[in-house]
Enzyme design. Structure first.
Site, mmCIF file in Angstrom:
data_model
loop_
_atom_site.group_PDB
_atom_site.id
_atom_site.type_symbol
_atom_site.label_atom_id
_atom_site.label_comp_id
_atom_site.label_asym_id
_atom_site.label_seq_id
_atom_site.Cartn_x
_atom_site.Cartn_y
_atom_site.Cartn_z
ATOM 1 C CB ILE A 615 57.714 -37.333 67.779
ATOM 2 C CG1 ILE A 615 58.573 -36.445 68.664
ATOM 3 C CG2 ILE A 615 56.568 -37.939 68.546
ATOM 4 C CD1 ILE A 615 57.823 -35.244 69.208
ATOM 5 C CB ILE A 617 65.983 -37.772 63.606
ATOM 6 C CG1 ILE A 617 65.550 -39.233 63.667
ATOM 7 C CG2 ILE A 617 67.500 -37.659 63.740
ATOM 8 C CD1 ILE A 617 66.019 -39.998 64.873
ATOM 9 N N GLY A 618 66.396 -35.100 65.736
ATOM 10 C CA GLY A 618 66.941 -33.744 65.783
ATOM 11 C C GLY A 618 68.417 -33.784 65.412
ATOM 12 N N GLY A 621 70.208 -35.919 68.201
ATOM 13 C CA GLY A 621 69.687 -37.232 68.582
ATOM 14 C C GLY A 621 68.182 -37.263 68.421
ATOM 15 C CG ASP A 734 67.197 -21.798 61.145
ATOM 16 O OD1 ASP A 734 66.769 -21.591 59.991
ATOM 17 O OD2 ASP A 734 67.481 -22.926 61.582
HETATM 18 O O1 ACK Z 1 57.483 -31.971 62.194
HETATM 19 P P1 ACK Z 1 57.599 -32.732 63.431
HETATM 20 O O2 ACK Z 1 56.591 -33.705 63.819
HETATM 21 O O3 ACK Z 1 57.876 -31.728 64.648
HETATM 22 O O4 ACK Z 1 59.081 -33.394 63.468
HETATM 23 C C1 ACK Z 1 60.005 -32.641 64.161
HETATM 24 C C2 ACK Z 1 60.860 -33.546 65.024
HETATM 25 O O5 ACK Z 1 60.390 -33.430 66.353
HETATM 26 C C3 ACK Z 1 62.356 -33.179 64.995
HETATM 27 O O6 ACK Z 1 62.513 -31.869 65.436
HETATM 28 C C4 ACK Z 1 59.234 -32.637 66.388
HETATM 29 N N1 ACK Z 1 59.281 -31.776 67.569
HETATM 30 C C5 ACK Z 1 60.327 -31.059 68.024
HETATM 31 N N2 ACK Z 1 59.965 -30.407 69.153
HETATM 32 C C6 ACK Z 1 58.674 -30.730 69.398
HETATM 33 C C7 ACK Z 1 57.741 -30.366 70.433
HETATM 34 N N3 ACK Z 1 58.064 -29.533 71.419
HETATM 35 N N4 ACK Z 1 56.521 -30.894 70.372
HETATM 36 C C8 ACK Z 1 56.186 -31.737 69.355
HETATM 37 N N5 ACK Z 1 57.016 -32.106 68.371
HETATM 38 C C9 ACK Z 1 58.256 -31.608 68.405
HETATM 39 C C10 ACK Z 1 59.208 -31.800 65.131
#
Ligand code: ACK
Length: 976
Positions: A615, A617-618, A621, A734
């Site tokens: 879903i 990229i962090g 990873g 942050d």
């Molecule tokens: O904006 P997004 O869809 O929400 O894209 C970022 C992506 O992963 C990189 O951080 C999504 N994300 C991070 N943690 C979560 C979570 N706990 N539940 C759903 N999406 C997440 C975030």
């Protein structure tokens, strides 16, 4: 003579022609008076070279002309008002020499109503004048023979209602005139279909303003919904359709008719709409189906709408377990693997050998159970019973899949206890697990302070603890008992220099749990106790635990200024556990990062995780979504952050530190850590799944779609999470909308606990590369003064992001320009439609002097105040209220005054916890918002799914309640 060819003529659809001289074959032979020297019938060729009949007269030289020309009798055919269209040419008197005084440029039009065609001559006195007709300016030029003429067209209308027909007459009074054509017609509203009703061809009314009411009749295969009516206007237009018809079941409307539904489709509901495809597991074999029949093996219950898929009875319940306590038994099972496509599952219990239901008590009941648990009591001691759990749903009746729907267990009851305890009336069904980790501190000659943690599985509200202690030499032959409601006890009255054993157990409504293992130590001589103290500790715990223990002692007693032995304090190390102290612990104080992560995060076996898709990229990873199934728990959706394959030790540590931080928090507005995978690769952090992703992207996607109260609801959630973090002494550093995640209930949760670590660890580097300038307070940018007040600044920016639906703060200004602008006192303006008081709160958060900024407690109070009084506070403009008062502690009306905690619990289906929560002091809806998992466990709400439901839904339900109130306000008060 020449032949007149009747040309095919096209008339407007709402005009019915009674006479058209151009289409009359042969001569007209109208009656003229005088018969000689007056009107004369002349054949000419029209502009298309078609011969037409005309009448001409041109006695312009003689005075007192009265030349009459009368048409034949024209039957009116039901018309009530007729129109006469005359096309004629007229010579301009000026163009004729010597006619002054005798030449005229008009003629008169008359009519006479009559029932028959018997008139042979003109009785002029019978005729009534319709009008005097003059040549118009707007003529057209036509070629008639070798002459160019100006052709006039005039239309006159008159009411004809008294006889079956009429004559028309033209009186010439001395003009030079040629009647090129005469058309007589009436107007109709033509046949039409409106709202599936047919309206017939209808003659217009007699007067120019009359409306003829017409009743329509339903088209084939339709029936009246409301009497279809329309009005036929004088100009032949249909007006004001009322009512109409609907297609019969099995038919749908297409181009104003009702057509049968095709095979595989049906129309079952008698409202407007098209045929719909047969729902899953059903079919229709003929056209015009009113309902789709279920496929073999699938069914509909009587109350199922035809639009619902056909369903099946459930499969058998699973994993039936029983727990016998004397003559009661708790049976617990899991839902069937297949629910058959329905949600109305219920269970019933069959008991073999129960000797009739009157002898046995089923709690809450024997059948119609919605929960997967039942307690059976008043069984006979030492008796073998077989219990069968049957699952049924709305289509089980008559379609039993036999044994497939049930699961059984056979068990034997025990001896009835001396003190009968009805297991079924308890919230929980088993006694608490043993107390572990008893620790001793503050040893004196005659006493010791003991402290311990709550049992891992309290299984209910802990009513009290019991401490049993005795001299080691005496074994248990003589012991003393002390009871306490808290998790500590000061034991006094001990003998000096004597070795004692201590055991603790907890009691809930279900009874006592087991005693802990004995803790041994010796009272001291009064001079020193350190050696004894250490030996006790080393006897019971490992070195790591001791360090941990010392820190607890040092932290716990520091505030209270207690008399902790000086030696003990001297050896204290900086590790602690947070659930006691409510203070966040920096994982970087641990030498071994794995130790920190396992202190605060649960290790999860990778085989329990099912990754579904990437879903995002962090920093370290990929981020994926997937499912996590832990033993004994229902499967949940999770987000999985993984550490890329090639990583350094430092990266691994940094990555896992986020889990160590997150794992210390338990709050509905903080992203919940489910656990970590560190023992195999890839290393993963598992958190709850937030369906709507990050707040900034989410808001941009839904620009303008929320009410102010919904936006304030989101801000409230974030403020509540931040208050919790600041109460834990954690500074986020942050806080930004991109680091807030949103779930399907619009609940916002603070996430991303990575930056604090980076900024702390490498401040110089972070300053240049990582600091989120637009969100960071001036003092944090200038000299890295990160405090809860700098988080408040960032919160103000988040408020601005939320109210502007994800706009970039300071738009495309450069970071340097932003720093400069802020320094010069510039602040972001209110976003579009932002209530004044919210912008004022932002400005408060952006006070240069950090001590002047509101705390998160104040922010939360203010937002609650806004939500409670949306009528007065959330106006779009005009913040006439002094804002400082909004920052003060709120003493306004509670939610209770408009709604109660009980209503709120009922609304989320958790009404069964009303008494539990009320007894524990959660009496107002506000107070429900403060609940954490831990709070709920400690008061006896132990089912994880119920805890989740309460946390996820309370906030949402309260907000939607407030929104309803807002929607009932006058428009001028509603901001969106
Ligand atoms: O904006 P997004 O869809 O929400 O894209 C970022 C992506 O992963 C990189 O951080 C999504 N994300 C991070 N943690 C979560 C979570 N706990 N539940 C759903 N999406 C997440 C975030």
């Amino acid at each position: 003579m020449f032949t007149v060819i009747s040309a095919a003529r096209v008339y407007p659809p709402n005009e019915e022609t009674l006479l058209d001289t151009r289409t009359v074959p042969g001569e007209l032979k109208w009656a003229a008076s005088p018969t000689e020297g007056g009107w004369e019938e002349v054949s000419i060729m029209d502009e298309k070279n078609v011969p037409i009949r005309t009448y001409q007269v041109c006695n312009v030289m003689e005075p007192s002309q009265s030349n009459w020309l009368r048409t034949d009798w024209i039957p009116r055919s039901g018309a009530q008002r007729i129109y006469v269209e005359i096309k004629f040419t007229l010579r301009d008197c000026n163009s004729l020499p010597g006619v002054t005084g005798t030449c005229k440029e008009t003629f008169n039009l008359y009519y006479y109503e009559s029932n028959n065609d018997r008139e042979h001559y003109i009785r002029e006195s019978n005729f009534l004048k319709i009008d005097t007709v003059a040549a118009d300016e707007s003529f057209t030029q036509v070629d008639i023979g070798d002459r160019i003429m100006k052709l006039n067209t005039e239309v006159r209308d008159v009411k004809v209602t008294t006889r079956k027909g009429f004559y028309l007459a033209f009186q010439d009074v001395g003009a030079c005139i040629a009647l090129v054509s005469v058309r007589v017609f009436y107007k109709t509203c033509p046949l039409t279909v409106r709202n599936l009703a047919t309206f017939p061809d209808t003659n217009t009314g007699a007067d120019t303003s009359s409306l003829v009411e017409v009743r329509g009749s339903c088209v084939n295969q339709s029936e009246e919904r409301e009497e279809p009516k329309m009005y036929c206007g004088a100009d032949g237009e249909w007006l004001v359709p009322i009512g109409g018809c609907v297609c019969n079941l099995g038919y749908e409307e297409k181009s104003g008719a009702c057509q049968a539904c095709k095979v595989g489709f049906n129309r079952a509901v008698s409202t407007d709409g098209a045929c719909s495809k047969c729902p899953p597991h059903s079919h229709s074999e003929k056209e015009g189906a009113t309902v789709c029949d279920c496929n073999q093996g699938y069914y509909r219950s009587e109350s199922d709408p035809a639009s619902m898929p056909c369903t099946q009875p459930p499969s058998a319940p699973q994993q039936l377990i029983s727990e016998v306590n004397e003559t009661s038994v708790v049976l617990e099972w899991s839902a069937p693997l297949k629910l058959g496509g329905r949600s109305d599952i219920s269970y019933s219990v069959d008991c073999l050998l129960c000797h009739g239901p009157e002898n046995v008590l089923f709690s809450p009941q024997q059948s119609g159970l919605r929960a997967t648990r039942v307690c059976v009591s008043e069984l006979q001691a030492h008796t073998r019973y077989t219990f069968t759990i049957l699952a049924r749903n709305g289509v089980s009746q008559g379609h039993s899949a036999g044994a497939g729907q049930s699961v059984s267990v056979t068990l034997t009851t025990n001896q009835a206890g001396e003190f009968f305890f009805n297991l079924c009336t308890s919230l929980t069904h088993s006694a608490p697990s043993p107390v572990t980790s008893i620790q001793a501190g503050d040893v004196t000659r005659h006493g010791v302070s003991l402290a311990w943690q709550q049992p891992d599985r309290p299984n209910g509200v802990i009513l009290e603890y019991e401490v049993k202690y005795y001299e080691k030499d005496q074994k248990e032959s003589s012991y003393r008992i002390m009871k306490t409601a808290s998790r500590s006890a000061d034991i006094t009255g001990l003998s000096p220099l004597t070795v004692y054993l201590f055991q603790v157990r907890a009691r809930t409504a279900a009874g006592y749990g087991e005693f802990s293992g004995p803790l041994e130590f010796s009272t001291n001589s009064g001079r020193t106790h350190s050696n004894v103290f250490y030996s006790i500790l080393f006897g019971c715990f490992g070195a790591r635990d001791i360090a941990f223990f010392f820190f607890i002692i040092s932290r716990r007693y520091k505030h209270a200024q207690t008399h902790m032995a000086s030696e003990t304090q001297a050896t204290a190390k900086t590790h602690t556990h947070t659930d006691h102290l409510g203070i966040y612990v920096d994982p970087f104080t641990y030498e071994d990062p794995d130790q920190a992560v396992h202190e605060f995060a649960k290790e999860i076996d990778a085989s329990n995780i099912h990754i579904e898709k990437v879903i995002g990229i962090g920093e370290f990873g990929e981020v994926c979504s997937g499912r996590l199934r832990l033993q004994g728990k229902r499967e949940i959706y999770v987000a999985i952050k993984s550490l890329k394959a090639a990583y350094s030790d430092k990266q691994r540590r940094d990555f896992l530190s986020e889990a160590s931080i997150m794992g210390q928090f338990d709050h509905p507005n903080i992203i919940r850590l489910e656990g970590v995978v560190t023992r195999c690769k890839p290393v993963m952090i598992i958190t709850e799944y937030m369906e709507n992703g990050s707040l900034d992207t989410f808001l941009r996607k839904h620009d303008g779609q929320f009410t102010v109260i919904q936006l304030v609801g989101m801000l409230r959630g974030i403020a509540s999470g931040m208050k919790y973090l600041s109460d834990m002494s954690y500074v986020h550093r942050d806080l930004a909308a991109r680091n807030i995640l949103v779930n399907s209930n619009l609940v916002c949760k603070v996430s991303d606990f990575g930056l604090s670590r980076v900024l702390q660890e490498d401040p110089e580097n972070a300053y240049t590369t990582r600091i989120p300038i637009r969100w960071t307070s001036p003092e944090a940018i200038a000299y890295r003064k990160f405090t809860p007040s700098s988080d408040t600044w960032s919160y103000g920016v988040v408020m601005w992001e939320v109210m502007s639906y994800g706009e970039r703060p300071y738009w495309d200004m450069s970071n340097q320009d932003v720093i400069k602008a802020i320094d010069e006192g510039y602040r972001l303006p209110p976003p579009m439609d932002c209530p004044v008081c919210l912008h004022q709160l932002m400005l408060d958060c952006w006070q240069t002097e950090r001590t002047h900024r509101p705390s998160f407690t104040q922010i939360l109070n203010m937002l609650d105040k806004l939500i409670r009084n949306p009528t007065t506070t959330l106006r779009r403009t005009g913040g006439d209220r002094p804002v400082s008062s909004l920052l003060e502690p709120v003493a306004g009306p509670e939610f209770v005054s408009v709604w109660s905690a009980e209503d709120c619990l009922q609304a989320i289906g958790m009404g069964m916890y009303r008494d539990t929560l009320t007894t524990a002091g959660y009496t107002s809806p506000d107070s429900l918002l403060t609940l954490t998992h831990q709070d709920m466990t400690s008061i006896g709400i132990i089912t994880p799914s119920h805890q989740d439901q309460i946390l996820a839904s309370v906030q949402q339900v309260l907000l939607s309640h407030m929104q309803q109130i807002q929607e009932q306000m006058p428009d001028s008060m509603v901001p969106v």
